[in-house]
Design a protein around this motif. Structure first.
Motif, mmCIF file in Angstrom:
data_model
loop_
_atom_site.group_PDB
_atom_site.id
_atom_site.type_symbol
_atom_site.label_atom_id
_atom_site.label_comp_id
_atom_site.label_asym_id
_atom_site.label_seq_id
_atom_site.Cartn_x
_atom_site.Cartn_y
_atom_site.Cartn_z
ATOM 1 N N SER A 1 -2.249 5.194 8.409
ATOM 2 C CA SER A 1 -0.796 5.087 8.227
ATOM 3 C C SER A 1 -0.473 4.859 6.760
ATOM 4 C CB SER A 1 -0.243 3.928 9.054
ATOM 5 O OG SER A 1 -0.570 2.680 8.450
ATOM 6 N N GLY A 2 0.821 4.879 6.441
ATOM 7 C CA GLY A 2 1.245 4.608 5.076
ATOM 8 C C GLY A 2 1.006 3.176 4.654
ATOM 9 N N HIS A 3 0.711 2.300 5.599
ATOM 10 C CA HIS A 3 0.434 0.891 5.306
ATOM 11 C C HIS A 3 -1.047 0.640 5.008
ATOM 12 C CE1 HIS A 3 4.467 -0.088 6.309
ATOM 13 N NE2 HIS A 3 4.269 -1.273 6.834
ATOM 14 N N ASP B 1 -0.591 6.738 20.114
ATOM 15 C CA ASP B 1 -0.026 6.864 18.775
ATOM 16 C C ASP B 1 1.314 7.595 18.823
ATOM 17 O OD1 ASP B 1 0.512 7.209 16.067
ATOM 18 O OD2 ASP B 1 -1.501 7.927 15.570
ATOM 19 N N PHE B 2 2.365 6.942 18.332
ATOM 20 C CA PHE B 2 3.684 7.571 18.251
ATOM 21 C C PHE B 2 3.669 8.774 17.317
ATOM 22 C CE2 PHE B 2 7.729 7.608 15.779
ATOM 23 C CZ PHE B 2 8.566 8.083 16.769
ATOM 24 N N GLY B 3 2.758 8.772 16.346
ATOM 25 C CA GLY B 3 2.652 9.890 15.417
ATOM 26 C C GLY B 3 2.528 9.470 13.977
ATOM 27 N N ASP B 4 2.806 8.176 13.696
ATOM 28 C CA ASP B 4 2.707 7.703 12.314
ATOM 29 C C ASP B 4 1.472 6.835 12.091
ATOM 30 O OD1 ASP B 4 3.399 5.387 13.656
ATOM 31 O OD2 ASP B 4 5.218 5.004 12.510
ATOM 32 N N HIS B 5 0.617 6.732 13.101
ATOM 33 C CA HIS B 5 -0.632 5.965 13.044
ATOM 34 C C HIS B 5 -0.406 4.474 12.860
ATOM 35 C CE1 HIS B 5 -2.243 9.951 12.832
ATOM 36 N NE2 HIS B 5 -1.830 10.145 11.590
ATOM 37 N N LEU B 6 0.814 4.024 13.135
ATOM 38 C CA LEU B 6 1.142 2.603 13.046
ATOM 39 C C LEU B 6 1.828 2.101 14.306
ATOM 40 C CD1 LEU B 6 1.566 -0.077 11.493
ATOM 41 C CD2 LEU B 6 3.624 0.931 10.461
ATOM 42 N N HIS B 7 2.753 2.885 14.828
ATOM 43 C CA HIS B 7 3.544 2.439 15.976
ATOM 44 C C HIS B 7 3.054 3.086 17.275
ATOM 45 C CE1 HIS B 7 6.314 1.750 12.557
ATOM 46 N NE2 HIS B 7 6.600 0.651 13.247
ATOM 47 N N PRO B 8 2.903 2.309 18.325
ATOM 48 C CA PRO B 8 2.528 2.875 19.626
ATOM 49 C C PRO B 8 3.680 3.660 20.254
ATOM 50 C CG PRO B 8 1.960 0.543 19.484
ATOM 51 C CD PRO B 8 2.861 0.844 18.320
ATOM 52 N N ASN B 9 3.331 4.638 21.076
ATOM 53 C CA ASN B 9 4.300 5.374 21.870
ATOM 54 C C ASN B 9 4.574 4.611 23.170
ATOM 55 O OD1 ASN B 9 2.000 5.815 23.413
ATOM 56 N ND2 ASN B 9 1.747 7.946 22.753
ATOM 57 N N GLU C 1 0.811 -1.219 0.000
ATOM 58 C CA GLU C 1 0.000 0.000 0.000
ATOM 59 C C GLU C 1 0.845 1.270 0.000
ATOM 60 O OE1 GLU C 1 -3.172 0.058 -0.290
ATOM 61 O OE2 GLU C 1 -4.057 -1.746 0.579
ATOM 62 N N THR C 2 2.144 1.145 0.245
ATOM 63 C CA THR C 2 2.973 2.335 0.418
ATOM 64 C C THR C 2 3.946 2.521 -0.735
ATOM 65 O OG1 THR C 2 4.610 3.391 1.875
ATOM 66 C CG2 THR C 2 4.636 0.990 1.792
ATOM 67 N N ASP C 3 4.310 3.761 -0.990
ATOM 68 C CA ASP C 3 5.321 4.066 -1.992
ATOM 69 C C ASP C 3 6.736 3.855 -1.458
ATOM 70 O OD1 ASP C 3 3.408 4.795 -3.871
ATOM 71 O OD2 ASP C 3 3.378 6.889 -3.198
ATOM 72 N N GLN C 4 6.851 3.742 -0.138
ATOM 73 C CA GLN C 4 8.164 3.603 0.486
ATOM 74 C C GLN C 4 8.504 2.117 0.580
ATOM 75 O OE1 GLN C 4 7.915 5.727 4.182
ATOM 76 N NE2 GLN C 4 7.716 7.721 3.206
ATOM 77 N N GLN C 5 9.075 1.583 -0.485
ATOM 78 C CA GLN C 5 9.364 0.153 -0.578
ATOM 79 C C GLN C 5 10.837 -0.049 -0.931
ATOM 80 O OE1 GLN C 5 6.630 -1.576 -3.381
ATOM 81 N NE2 GLN C 5 4.907 -0.437 -2.584
ATOM 82 N N PRO C 6 11.736 0.122 0.018
ATOM 83 C CA PRO C 6 13.159 0.054 -0.321
ATOM 84 C C PRO C 6 13.628 -1.323 -0.767
ATOM 85 C CG PRO C 6 12.840 0.137 2.048
ATOM 86 C CD PRO C 6 11.508 0.419 1.441
#
Length: 380
Positions: A305-307, A353-361, A258-263
């Motif tokens: 999130s980006g995912h 939410d840590f801020g990226d809507h995927l990872h917990p703080n 789903e994301t454009d960030q696919q290294p």
């Protein structure tokens, strides 16, 4: 009887998320790494990994000590490590090396340092990319330097060090297996506030963290480690004193498409829930064959999130429903429920939410640990 009190899952040398020394390796340098143990004892030993090395790595010396501030260690606590009685040894290509036990009394949740000296070129270093704590490098032999003043370079990765084992005499260890959610992304660096750390505090049991940021259940990655169904044997089943496994894995398999960030994937595979269920069943089978109790955790909410996307929503809902209702896991931890925003259950609660809507703080990691501890202790 020795028990694994700390681990870091080995990864292929790579650029990873942040700058690191894995590709350049080490030469005529010392490396000091700090780790927090989850079990105590009167003796300890280390396990070094050269899993991705094509040549042996010469270790000119190694010490262990109780950590102090920064790269310093507690005066008088430095112990020389030996390997089969020798001060020098080599980690075999594609293999590992275990030290002899050193007499050093350590407590659960105490931080120790392991210092390695390399007098010959190591080549690229098997490492763990995201330590979320500081490691140190300096020129020459600094094995017995108590002040840490000689260590002028820093990194937030671990190198060659794969485990610390203590003579705790325990066989009630918990292994947690997953991706960045388990590895600790979103928790404050240098504070040991990942949810596996919090789980160790809550249960009083040894907990080993077998998370790798970006890891996938079904596919290998140049940056994010070998696929989960393959690495479970090395990163969990190969460790001492573990009787319970907690699995939280699959969000990257779903979300990378789903994301454009696919290294490492261009494009990423588009997977269906049935494929991920088959992967989870493989993990359950492997762990059960080793005599472990296996708990499955639902994927955390990651809407926004980006995912996230239409396909990710559908597949994550189907996978979570299978984890909850199939009865194939010995126990289920519904992390999706405890972390969800009451106003939108597909999103993380803003408080966690840590801020990226995927990872917990940090607060979210604590909630995760509480939920896992409650389920595991209820089943004892």
């Amino acid at each position: 009887m020795f028990t694994t009190a700390w681990t870091a899952s080995p990864q292929l040398p790579s650029e990873g998320f942040t700058p690191n020394w894995s590709r350049e390796g080490f030469w005529r340098q010392s490396l000091r790494q700090a780790v927090r143990l989850t079990a105590g004892g009167g003796r300890l030993r280390i396990r070094l990994s050269n899993a991705y090395g094509t040549s042996p790595v010469r270790v000119a010396g190694a010490t262990v000590a109780r950590a102090a501030a920064g790269a310093a260690v507690e005066p008088g606590s430095i112990r020389r490590l030996t390997f089969g009685g020798a001060l020098k040894a080599a980690i075999p290509a594609r293999g590992h090396l275990v030290s002899d036990a050193a007499e050093l009394a350590v407590g659960a949740r105490e931080t120790v340092t392991v210092t390695l000296h390399f007098d010959a070129v190591t080549g690229p270093a098997t490492f763990h990319a995201q330590a979320f704590t500081t490691s140190y490098r300096g020129p020459g032999d600094l094995l017995t330097d108590p002040t840490g003043a000689g260590f002028g370079e820093v990194t937030e990765s671990w190198y060659f060090l794969a485990a610390v084992e203590v003579d705790a005499g325990r066989a009630d260890g918990i292994a947690v297996f997953g991706d960045s959610l388990t590895d600790g992304f979103g928790s404050a660096p240098g504070t040991d506030r990942r949810w596996p750390d919090a789980l160790a505090r809550r249960t009083g049991q040894p907990v080993i963290n077998a998370g790798i940021g970006g890891n996938l259940l079904l596919n290998d990655s140049a940056w994010y480690g070998e696929k989960g169904v393959r690495r479970l044997g090395r990163d969990v089943l190969g460790h001492l004193g573990v009787d319970t496994l907690v699995v939280l894995l699959g969000v990257n398999d779903i979300g990378f498409s789903e994301t454009d960030q696919q290294p490492t994937y261009r494009p990423a595979p588009v997977l269906q829930a049935a494929e991920l269920v088959a992967g989870h069943r493989d993990l359950i089978r492997q762990a059960a064959a080793a005599g472990l109790r296996v708990a499955g955790a639902t994927l955390v909410p990651f809407g926004g999130s980006g995912h996230w996307g239409e396909h990710a929503a559908e597949v994550s809902h189907e996978l979570n429903e299978w984890i909850r209702c199939s009865g194939e896991y010995d126990a289920v931890v519904d992390l999706h429920r405890v972390l969800a925003d009451p106003a939108d259950p597909d999103r993380l609660d803003p408080a966690y939410d840590f801020g990226d809507h995927l990872h917990p703080n940090d607060a979210g990691h604590e909630v995760m640990a509480e939920a896992v501890a409650d389920v595991l202790q209820a089943g004892q």
